[in-house]
Enzyme design. Structure first.
Site, PDB file in Angstrom:
ATOM      1  N   LEU A   1       0.827  -1.217   0.000  1.00 25.69           N
ATOM      2  CA  LEU A   1       0.000   0.000   0.000  1.00 25.69           C
ATOM      3  C   LEU A   1       0.860   1.265   0.000  1.00 25.69           C
ATOM      4  O   LEU A   1       0.351   2.376   0.137  1.00 25.69           O
ATOM      5  CB  LEU A   1      -0.936   0.004   1.214  1.00 25.69           C
ATOM      6  CG  LEU A   1      -1.917  -1.180   1.261  1.00 25.69           C
ATOM      7  CD1 LEU A   1      -2.798  -1.094   2.506  1.00 25.69           C
ATOM      8  CD2 LEU A   1      -2.781  -1.228   0.014  1.00 25.69           C
ATOM      9  N   GLY A   2       2.155   1.110  -0.167  1.00 23.34           N
ATOM     10  CA  GLY A   2       3.052   2.260  -0.190  1.00 23.34           C
ATOM     11  C   GLY A   2       3.083   2.936  -1.551  1.00 23.34           C
ATOM     12  O   GLY A   2       2.286   2.618  -2.448  1.00 23.34           O
ATOM     13  N   GLN A   3       4.031   3.858  -1.695  1.00 24.26           N
ATOM     14  CA  GLN A   3       4.108   4.653  -2.931  1.00 24.26           C
ATOM     15  C   GLN A   3       4.316   3.759  -4.159  1.00 24.26           C
ATOM     16  O   GLN A   3       3.659   3.955  -5.184  1.00 24.26           O
ATOM     17  CB  GLN A   3       5.262   5.677  -2.825  1.00 24.26           C
ATOM     18  CG  GLN A   3       5.237   6.711  -3.941  1.00 24.26           C
ATOM     19  CD  GLN A   3       6.499   7.570  -3.996  1.00 24.26           C
ATOM     20  OE1 GLN A   3       7.442   7.376  -3.232  1.00 24.26           O
ATOM     21  NE2 GLN A   3       6.506   8.517  -4.902  1.00 24.26           N
TER      22      GLN A   3
ATOM     23  N   ASP B   1       0.091  -5.993   3.360  1.00 24.73           N
ATOM     24  CA  ASP B   1       0.630  -4.818   4.058  1.00 24.73           C
ATOM     25  C   ASP B   1       0.285  -4.975   5.534  1.00 24.73           C
ATOM     26  O   ASP B   1      -0.569  -5.791   5.899  1.00 24.73           O
ATOM     27  CB  ASP B   1       0.045  -3.506   3.499  1.00 24.73           C
ATOM     28  CG  ASP B   1       0.955  -2.300   3.745  1.00 24.73           C
ATOM     29  OD1 ASP B   1       1.571  -1.795   2.782  1.00 24.73           O
ATOM     30  OD2 ASP B   1       1.054  -1.860   4.920  1.00 24.73           O
ATOM     31  N   ILE B   2       0.901  -4.164   6.371  1.00 23.74           N
ATOM     32  CA  ILE B   2       0.615  -4.209   7.810  1.00 23.74           C
ATOM     33  C   ILE B   2      -0.719  -3.525   8.122  1.00 23.74           C
ATOM     34  O   ILE B   2      -1.252  -3.638   9.203  1.00 23.74           O
ATOM     35  CB  ILE B   2       1.779  -3.571   8.606  1.00 23.74           C
ATOM     36  CG1 ILE B   2       1.757  -3.988  10.069  1.00 23.74           C
ATOM     37  CG2 ILE B   2       1.800  -2.056   8.436  1.00 23.74           C
ATOM     38  CD1 ILE B   2       3.007  -3.610  10.842  1.00 23.74           C
ATOM     39  N   ARG B   3      -1.246  -2.781   7.138  1.00 23.81           N
ATOM     40  CA  ARG B   3      -2.502  -2.043   7.321  1.00 23.81           C
ATOM     41  C   ARG B   3      -3.421  -2.307   6.141  1.00 23.81           C
ATOM     42  O   ARG B   3      -2.980  -2.837   5.113  1.00 23.81           O
ATOM     43  CB  ARG B   3      -2.233  -0.541   7.461  1.00 23.81           C
ATOM     44  CG  ARG B   3      -1.605   0.039   6.201  1.00 23.81           C
ATOM     45  CD  ARG B   3      -0.941   1.382   6.422  1.00 23.81           C
ATOM     46  NE  ARG B   3      -0.101   1.713   5.277  1.00 23.81           N
ATOM     47  CZ  ARG B   3      -0.421   2.557   4.292  1.00 23.81           C
ATOM     48  NH1 ARG B   3      -1.561   3.205   4.320  1.00 23.81           N
ATOM     49  NH2 ARG B   3       0.393   2.796   3.289  1.00 23.81           N
TER      50      ARG B   3
ATOM     51  N   TYR C   1      19.437   4.074   6.984  1.00 22.10           N
ATOM     52  CA  TYR C   1      18.805   3.575   5.748  1.00 22.10           C
ATOM     53  C   TYR C   1      19.873   3.055   4.785  1.00 22.10           C
ATOM     54  O   TYR C   1      19.742   1.972   4.216  1.00 22.10           O
ATOM     55  CB  TYR C   1      18.035   4.734   5.108  1.00 22.10           C
ATOM     56  CG  TYR C   1      17.259   4.410   3.856  1.00 22.10           C
ATOM     57  CD1 TYR C   1      16.131   3.600   3.880  1.00 22.10           C
ATOM     58  CD2 TYR C   1      17.641   4.981   2.626  1.00 22.10           C
ATOM     59  CE1 TYR C   1      15.409   3.349   2.716  1.00 22.10           C
ATOM     60  CE2 TYR C   1      16.922   4.730   1.468  1.00 22.10           C
ATOM     61  CZ  TYR C   1      15.806   3.917   1.520  1.00 22.10           C
ATOM     62  OH  TYR C   1      15.089   3.675   0.371  1.00 22.10           O
TER      63      TYR C   1
ATOM     64  N   LYS D   1      20.504  -0.648   3.334  1.00 23.36           N
ATOM     65  CA  LYS D   1      20.466  -0.934   1.896  1.00 23.36           C
ATOM     66  C   LYS D   1      21.731  -1.656   1.431  1.00 23.36           C
ATOM     67  O   LYS D   1      21.650  -2.588   0.637  1.00 23.36           O
ATOM     68  CB  LYS D   1      20.234   0.347   1.085  1.00 23.36           C
ATOM     69  CG  LYS D   1      18.816   0.906   1.214  1.00 23.36           C
ATOM     70  CD  LYS D   1      17.754  -0.092   0.775  1.00 23.36           C
ATOM     71  CE  LYS D   1      16.353   0.472   0.722  1.00 23.36           C
ATOM     72  NZ  LYS D   1      15.333  -0.589   0.578  1.00 23.36           N
TER      73      LYS D   1
HETATM   74  N1  LIG Z   1       9.808   5.738  -3.023  1.00 21.64           N
HETATM   75  C1  LIG Z   1      11.061   6.014  -3.323  1.00 21.64           C
HETATM   76  O1  LIG Z   1      11.409   7.119  -3.757  1.00 21.64           O
HETATM   77  C2  LIG Z   1      12.109   4.935  -3.154  1.00 21.64           C
HETATM   78  C3  LIG Z   1      13.417   5.193  -3.620  1.00 21.64           C
HETATM   79  C4  LIG Z   1      14.387   4.232  -3.447  1.00 21.64           C
HETATM   80  C5  LIG Z   1      14.066   3.009  -2.870  1.00 21.64           C
HETATM   81  N2  LIG Z   1      12.803   2.775  -2.436  1.00 21.64           N
HETATM   82  C6  LIG Z   1      12.521   1.493  -1.791  1.00 21.64           C
HETATM   83  O2  LIG Z   1      11.360   0.896  -2.333  1.00 21.64           O
HETATM   84  C7  LIG Z   1      10.677   0.163  -1.315  1.00 21.64           C
HETATM   85  C8  LIG Z   1       9.231   0.622  -1.228  1.00 21.64           C
HETATM   86  O3  LIG Z   1       9.212   2.015  -1.049  1.00 21.64           O
HETATM   87  P1  LIG Z   1       7.854   2.886  -0.981  1.00 21.64           P
HETATM   88  O4  LIG Z   1       8.234   4.254  -1.413  1.00 21.64           O
HETATM   89  O5  LIG Z   1       6.752   2.192  -1.663  1.00 21.64           O
HETATM   90  O6  LIG Z   1       7.641   2.905   0.600  1.00 21.64           O
HETATM   91  P2  LIG Z   1       6.382   3.500   1.416  1.00 21.64           P
HETATM   92  O7  LIG Z   1       6.930   4.049   2.688  1.00 21.64           O
HETATM   93  O8  LIG Z   1       5.556   4.370   0.550  1.00 21.64           O
HETATM   94  O9  LIG Z   1       5.542   2.184   1.721  1.00 21.64           O
HETATM   95  C9  LIG Z   1       5.989   1.208   2.616  1.00 21.64           C
HETATM   96  C10 LIG Z   1       4.805   0.314   2.952  1.00 21.64           C
HETATM   97  O10 LIG Z   1       5.270  -0.663   3.894  1.00 21.64           O
HETATM   98  C11 LIG Z   1       4.268  -0.837   4.871  1.00 21.64           C
HETATM   99  N3  LIG Z   1       4.854  -1.343   6.102  1.00 21.64           N
HETATM  100  C12 LIG Z   1       5.468  -0.637   7.091  1.00 21.64           C
HETATM  101  N4  LIG Z   1       5.851  -1.475   8.074  1.00 21.64           N
HETATM  102  C13 LIG Z   1       5.491  -2.718   7.686  1.00 21.64           C
HETATM  103  C14 LIG Z   1       5.624  -4.005   8.271  1.00 21.64           C
HETATM  104  N5  LIG Z   1       6.219  -4.187   9.479  1.00 21.64           N
HETATM  105  N6  LIG Z   1       5.129  -5.068   7.599  1.00 21.64           N
HETATM  106  C15 LIG Z   1       4.526  -4.899   6.398  1.00 21.64           C
HETATM  107  N7  LIG Z   1       4.366  -3.711   5.798  1.00 21.64           N
HETATM  108  C16 LIG Z   1       4.859  -2.639   6.447  1.00 21.64           C
HETATM  109  C17 LIG Z   1       3.618   0.524   5.025  1.00 21.64           C
HETATM  110  O11 LIG Z   1       2.303   0.393   5.557  1.00 21.64           O
HETATM  111  C18 LIG Z   1       3.635   1.047   3.587  1.00 21.64           C
HETATM  112  O12 LIG Z   1       2.427   0.760   2.920  1.00 21.64           O
HETATM  113  C19 LIG Z   1      11.497   0.368  -0.039  1.00 21.64           C
HETATM  114  O13 LIG Z   1      12.410  -0.698   0.110  1.00 21.64           O
HETATM  115  C20 LIG Z   1      12.250   1.641  -0.316  1.00 21.64           C
HETATM  116  O14 LIG Z   1      13.454   1.715   0.427  1.00 21.64           O
HETATM  117  C21 LIG Z   1      11.821   3.713  -2.570  1.00 21.64           C
END
Ligand SMILES: NC(=O)c1ccc[n+]([C@@H]2O[C@H](COP(=O)([O-])OP(=O)(O)OC[C@H]3O[C@@H](n4cnc5c(N)ncnc54)[C@H](O)[C@@H]3O)[C@@H](O)[C@H]2O)c1
Length: 315
Positions: free
Chosen positions: A10-12, A34-36, A141, A145
């Site tokens: 449900l993240g970005q 997702d956790i939510r 972070y 990584k």
């Molecule tokens: N968005 C960016 O710009 C970007 C850039 C580089 C790398 N990344 C990597 O891509 C991946 C996803 O990023 P994103 O932007 O979608 O992140 P986000 O923060 O938008 O979403 C993360 C999701 O993980 C869920 N979450 C949190 N704790 C949890 C748990 N204990 N169990 C299960 N779910 C849990 C949250 O509810 C959320 O929906 C990550 O590894 C991030 O490091 C993202």
């Protein structure tokens, strides 16, 4: 990829990746977790399960129940939030990853997880950062990584798990709001430009960071996962990027469409310090050569699309 389990869906990234994967592989073949539960189309338009990725048993049980052959592991704490809660970041980012890799090993799944430009640090060459270079990040972070990149390589060489990954730059999108990264300003600016015609940047002028529009990021995940494994010299953490800009260039591009738009600065020392420790631009040649990475959106094309889509969303 025939049956795919996605964590943190449900993240970005997940909010758009699940929809795209369901359109390619079939709704029932993409299990979102997702956790939510936010009641969005990711939850309602296909299988959805609550999963805390630190719960190894539940992750394994769900993957077995749905007979998945692919795990896309997205759940993580992002750079700015991880710096505020370093221990939580370690436990979630490393604990979740090792659980997901173990599930992939036991059930013989293909595996994808993203690394980040945050895996580089102040001693990394700043411009056109090579694929293989110094990685001594100074953030929790970044530490997560780099360790994650090495762990994924280890699971490939030691256990033969088909692990793959990219180093994402800052991702810009309009569906889900970003989750606490250093590059979030480059998304917030579009919302504020439409809503208030002004934006205060917490990142300082002159700070260049790599960025990518979400459609290119989604294509990269799918293209890498579908790539011929015999062509991959690297497995994990391919540098990919679509553009590099500083806040003023982004503001100038927005001003072409919203002439009244004004930007000012109120620099956040914490996020600025993270940004300064990252490259100005990274070199994606290995990804281009090994699996044909390409991007479609530059700053101008992305800005047209972001403004158009966000105007509809916010109206
Ligand atoms: N968005 C960016 O710009 C970007 C850039 C580089 C790398 N990344 C990597 O891509 C991946 C996803 O990023 P994103 O932007 O979608 O992140 P986000 O923060 O938008 O979403 C993360 C999701 O993980 C869920 N979450 C949190 N704790 C949890 C748990 N204990 N169990 C299960 N779910 C849990 C949250 O509810 C959320 O929906 C990550 O590894 C991030 O490091 C993202």
């Amino acid at each position: 990829m025939k049956k795919i389990l996605v964590t943190g869906s449900l993240g970005q990234i997940g909010s758009e990746l699940v929809t795209k994967m369901r359109s390619i592989y079939g709704s029932d073949n993409v299990i979102a977790t997702d956790i939510r539960d936010n009641g969005s189309n990711v939850v309602t338009e296909g299988p959805f399960e609550i999963l805390d990725v630190t719960d190894a048993t539940k992750m394994y049980d769900l993957a077995k129940k749905y007979e998945v052959d692919t795990i896309v592991h997205l759940a993580a704490l992002l750079s700015a939030t991880a710096e505020k809660k370093p221990l939580l970041a370690w436990n979630l980012n490393m604990g979740g990853l090792v659980n997901a890799l173990e599930t992939a090993r036991e059930l013989k799944c293909q595996f994808f997880t993203p690394s980040s430009i945050g895996a580089f640090g102040p001693s990394t060459p700043k411009d056109q950062t090579p694929q293989d270079t110094i990685q001594r990040p100074t953030t929790m972070y970044g530490v997560n990584k780099v360790a994650g990149e090495l762990l994924c390589d280890y699971y490939f060489t030691k256990f033969g798990v088909d692990t793959r990954g990219v180093r994402f730059p800052g991702l810009i999108s309009y569906v889900a709001e970003p989750g606490g990264g250093t590059t979030d300003y480059a998304v917030e600016i579009y919302y504020e430009a439409i809503k208030n015609k002004r934006f205060t940047s917490y990142i300082d002028k002159g700070t260049y960071m790599d960025m990518m529009y979400m459609p290119d990021a989604l294509n990269a995940i799918i293209d890498l996962m579908e790539a011929d494994s015999t062509k991959l010299k690297h497995r994990n953490a391919f540098n990919i990027t679509a553009m590099s800009f500083e806040p003023e260039q982004l503001a100038a591009e927005i001003k072409k469409h919203i002439p009244e738009f004004e930007m000012s600065y109120d620099v956040d020392p914490a996020r600025q310090a993270i940004a300064k420790s990252w490259p100005n631009s990274i070199d994606p040649t290995a990804a281009q050569e090994e699996w044909g990475f390409k991007s479609e959106y530059d700053l101008a094309k992305m800005t047209v699309d972001m403004l158009e889509k966000l105007k509809i969303k916010l109206s």
